[in-house]
Design an enzyme around this catalytic site. Structure first.
Site: not given
Ligand code: NVA
Ligand code: CP
Length: 318
Positions: A109, A136, A139, A229, A268, A296
């Site tokens: 990540r 993602h 997801q 989101d 998500c 997930r």
């Molecule tokens: N769009 C959000 C998703 C988190 C799971 C982010 O990138 O922070």
């Molecule tokens: N939806 C998702 O990726 O959640 P986290 O940021 O908690 O991993």
């Protein structure tokens, strides 16, 4: 190559696998999930190790990958920028060469998509995208699994995304294009998909370019699922007040969901309650967000088993 067979492949974006491979993956995931529900041991990943590298915070991604690996007999190494040499500017290429000689699969990540692409180029083992600024895919995989379970099919479903056309929305758009789900987006003009992204989608499937509008009410009518989101993703914190203003009319609330009485609500998570969605919707009867989050783990177990054990007989200890 048949969908069940697998050379070393990375999963950096949803477009990396073909539609028939996803169909196979969902079938395999359903079997693994059923075994979990039946308390049946399923340990094809004995002696396999996943390295998880987090340069951004996470709850679901960490727990789902970690629990999924342990359930399948494998183990996990957890690294963050703060407690590894990654935070002290060790080049991504060096990290990839070294880490990939010690583990069987890597999940990352991070921020720019380029970081994970560079890691993958120098990795000896498959690399999975656990979220970047651009995508993602894990997801989207869980989201499609959820819709497939709820509707028994994907093709022809209508998914309305209200909010920022961000990393989550981008992977969903590709996922929908691959699987025949009609995807639409309601967002202020400056936060919709840009022409370059639409052109790439058009290449993938000319018939599946998402409809974009500034009016959420227009797309939720007749939708099978409404998705939102956060308005401010990780890394965009300095834009927060500007985004709060821009998205003020894009909250998914009871009034909006009343236009889509048959729709499920997806998110998500984590949610910013009271911003992109109200408590009433998130905790209400149309919401499937907890089922979606639990998926997930199931989707990623299917993904890991497929990436590391294809054909299934490749993991002899299962
Ligand atoms: N769009 C959000 C998703 C988190 C799971 C982010 O990138 O922070
Ligand atoms: N939806 C998702 O990726 O959640 P986290 O940021 O908690 O991993």
């Amino acid at each position: 190559m048949k969908p069940g067979q697998q050379l070393m492949r990375h999963y950096l974006q949803f477009k990396d696998f073909r539609a028939e491979e996803y169909a196979y993956l969902f079938e395999r995931t359903a079997v693994i999930k059923q075994r979990f529900k039946n308390y049946e041991k399923y340990t094809p990943l004995v002696d396999r190790t996943l390295a998880m590298i987090f340069e951004k915070a996470s709850t679901r991604t960490r727990v789902s990958f970690e629990a999924g690996m342990y359930q399948m007999g494998g183990s996990v190494v957890h690294l963050t920028t703060g407690d590894s040499q990654l935070g002290r500017a060790e080049p991504v290429e060096d990290s990839a060469r070294v880490i990939s000689r010690m583990v069987d699969v890597v999940m990352i990540r991070t921020f720019e998509q380029d970081i994970i692409e560079r890691f993958a180029r120098h990795s000896r083992v498959p690399v999975i995208n656990g979220l970047t600024d651009l995508a993602h895919p894990c997801q989207a995989l869980a989201d499609l699994l959820t819709l497939r379970e709820l509707h028994g099919r994907l093709r022809g479903l209508k998914l309305a995304f209200v909010g920022d056309a961000n990393n989550v929305a981008a992977s969903l758009a590709v996922a929908c294009a691959k699987t025949g789900v009609q995807f639409s987006v309601a967002a202020p003009r400056d936060y919709q998909f840009d022409e370059a992204f639409l052109a790439r989608l058009r290449e993938l499937n000319p018939a599946a370019v998402p409809y974009q509008t500034t009016d959420p009410r227009e797309i939720v009518k007749g939708a099978d699922a409404v998705y939102t989101d956060v308005w401010t993703s990780m890394g965009q914190e300095s834009e927060r007040s500007e985004r709060l203003r821009a998205f003020a009319d894009y909250q998914v609330n009871k009034q909006l969901m009343q236009l889509a009485p048959a729709a499920h609500f997806l998110h998500c998570l984590p949610a910013h309650r009271g911003e992109e969605v109200t408590d009433e919707v998130l905790d209400g009867p149309q919401s499937v967000v907890v089922h979606q989050a639990a998926n997930r783990m199931h989707a990623q177990k299917g993904l890991l088993a497929w990436m590391l054990c294809s054909p299934p007989s490749a993991c002899t200890k299962s």
